[in-house]
Motif scaffolding. Sequence first.
Motif, mmCIF file in Angstrom:
data_model
loop_
_atom_site.group_PDB
_atom_site.id
_atom_site.type_symbol
_atom_site.label_atom_id
_atom_site.label_comp_id
_atom_site.label_asym_id
_atom_site.label_seq_id
_atom_site.Cartn_x
_atom_site.Cartn_y
_atom_site.Cartn_z
ATOM 1 N N VAL A 119 4.454 8.044 3.401
ATOM 2 C CA VAL A 119 4.656 9.009 4.527
ATOM 3 C C VAL A 119 4.151 8.827 5.776
ATOM 4 O O VAL A 119 4.277 9.100 6.751
ATOM 5 C CB VAL A 119 4.369 10.651 3.856
ATOM 6 C CG1 VAL A 119 4.482 11.666 4.841
ATOM 7 C CG2 VAL A 119 5.390 10.864 2.769
ATOM 8 N N ARG A 120 2.545 8.513 5.486
ATOM 9 C CA ARG A 120 1.713 8.398 6.588
ATOM 10 C C ARG A 120 2.046 7.129 7.702
ATOM 11 O O ARG A 120 2.567 7.434 8.892
ATOM 12 C CB ARG A 120 0.415 7.951 6.523
ATOM 13 C CG ARG A 120 -0.628 8.061 7.435
ATOM 14 C CD ARG A 120 -2.089 7.203 7.137
ATOM 15 N NE ARG A 120 -1.600 5.821 7.056
ATOM 16 C CZ ARG A 120 -1.686 4.970 8.075
ATOM 17 N NH1 ARG A 120 -1.436 5.490 9.366
ATOM 18 N NH2 ARG A 120 -1.262 3.533 7.784
ATOM 19 N N GLN A 121 2.898 6.198 6.973
ATOM 20 C CA GLN A 121 3.403 5.041 7.867
ATOM 21 C C GLN A 121 4.570 5.442 8.316
ATOM 22 O O GLN A 121 4.844 4.907 9.597
ATOM 23 C CB GLN A 121 3.586 3.884 6.867
ATOM 24 C CG GLN A 121 2.179 2.994 6.504
ATOM 25 C CD GLN A 121 2.493 1.644 5.588
ATOM 26 O OE1 GLN A 121 3.458 1.424 5.537
ATOM 27 N NE2 GLN A 121 1.493 1.448 4.967
ATOM 28 N N GLN A 175 0.747 -1.058 -0.031
ATOM 29 C CA GLN A 175 -0.070 0.063 0.007
ATOM 30 C C GLN A 175 0.789 1.208 -0.054
ATOM 31 O O GLN A 175 0.520 2.094 -0.769
ATOM 32 C CB GLN A 175 -0.924 -0.153 1.280
ATOM 33 C CG GLN A 175 -2.033 -1.209 1.239
ATOM 34 C CD GLN A 175 -2.976 -1.137 2.331
ATOM 35 O OE1 GLN A 175 -2.320 -0.889 3.635
ATOM 36 N NE2 GLN A 175 -4.032 -1.318 2.246
ATOM 37 N N ALA A 176 1.900 1.126 0.966
ATOM 38 C CA ALA A 176 2.796 2.325 0.839
ATOM 39 C C ALA A 176 3.606 2.639 -0.411
ATOM 40 O O ALA A 176 3.913 3.826 -0.825
ATOM 41 C CB ALA A 176 3.934 2.221 2.130
ATOM 42 N N HIS A 204 1.398 4.314 -2.954
ATOM 43 C CA HIS A 204 0.783 5.684 -2.730
ATOM 44 C C HIS A 204 1.761 6.412 -1.835
ATOM 45 O O HIS A 204 1.940 6.159 -0.706
ATOM 46 C CB HIS A 204 -0.683 5.613 -2.124
ATOM 47 C CG HIS A 204 -1.714 4.761 -3.059
ATOM 48 N ND1 HIS A 204 -2.184 5.307 -3.892
ATOM 49 C CD2 HIS A 204 -2.240 3.442 -2.839
ATOM 50 C CE1 HIS A 204 -3.270 4.330 -4.297
ATOM 51 N NE2 HIS A 204 -3.218 3.209 -3.533
ATOM 52 N N PRO A 205 2.226 7.323 -2.266
ATOM 53 C CA PRO A 205 3.234 8.276 -1.923
ATOM 54 C C PRO A 205 2.684 8.700 -0.221
ATOM 55 O O PRO A 205 3.498 8.696 0.809
ATOM 56 C CB PRO A 205 3.915 9.208 -2.707
ATOM 57 C CG PRO A 205 3.457 8.622 -3.923
ATOM 58 C CD PRO A 205 2.354 8.111 -3.815
ATOM 59 N N THR A 206 1.457 9.139 -0.376
ATOM 60 C CA THR A 206 0.868 9.783 0.975
ATOM 61 C C THR A 206 0.808 8.673 1.972
ATOM 62 O O THR A 206 0.983 8.950 3.264
ATOM 63 C CB THR A 206 -0.319 10.322 0.719
ATOM 64 O OG1 THR A 206 -1.393 9.474 0.074
ATOM 65 C CG2 THR A 206 -0.495 11.469 -0.178
ATOM 66 N N GLU A 207 0.632 7.502 1.628
ATOM 67 C CA GLU A 207 0.434 6.448 2.551
ATOM 68 C C GLU A 207 1.833 5.984 3.121
ATOM 69 O O GLU A 207 2.043 5.812 4.329
ATOM 70 C CB GLU A 207 -0.156 5.179 1.921
ATOM 71 C CG GLU A 207 -0.105 4.042 2.731
ATOM 72 C CD GLU A 207 -1.028 3.969 4.160
ATOM 73 O OE1 GLU A 207 -0.752 2.933 4.799
ATOM 74 O OE2 GLU A 207 -1.742 4.765 4.196
#
Length: 243
Positions: free
Chosen positions: A62-64, A53-54, A57-60
């Motif tokens: 960064v979130r992780q 998932q990471a 998606h770059p936003t995921e």
Amino acid sequence: MIRHAEAMELTAFENARLLDLLRALTDEQWRAATECTRWTVRDIAVHLIASAQAQAHPTEFVRQVLAGRRLSARIGATHWVDGLNEAQLRARTAWTGSQLPALWQQHAATALAARRRMPAAIRALPVLPLGTGLGVHVGRQPLSYLFDMGFTRDVWMHRIDIARAAGTTPELTAGHDGRIIADIVEEWSERHGQPYLVTLTGPAGGVFQKDDGDHQTVDAVDFVRILSGRADGPGILRHKLPL
């Protein structure tokens, strides 16, 4: 070393290998403990899906990373990746074993598509602070270090972990697994810089030499387990390589 185009083909094949293994697991096997400290087979599969998932998606991604950094101190992590891995599991506690094969199939395909289309200029950016692990200083690496083969090595090693925990024999071939292991040997050799002659046995094995150094014979899969810190090895095999 494996370059981008070949890496993507190896990744597609490895993703399919893992999917076949996950689909065959029983409820008891999903709960089995693995060589990864504190992780069951289910936990490894969740980690790999979250990683996919990471990757997609770059936003995921960064979130992780941010969630992992907040957790690192609380869990006594020695590396920021440990916190990231813990954050992945804590955010996905509702996932059950029966759901994981389909989730892996979906997110692995999306991640592979994203990795295939990542421009070479982006892959070359030296922005990964991989730091030190297992006593080996890897240092800052380009994105390609993970997005070409790094994530694929992770899937391969965890497929071995799952098979060992489940009591099954992992599928191994010279053309696929042997190529991945040869790539690992190449980096390992460059990092420790010592002479050696290593004979790796089994279907994924081969003979690897740098000058006339320490001679070791070991099963090819066990060789990678030793390098990754899952087992100990003598002589030249004392040199590790974080996977």
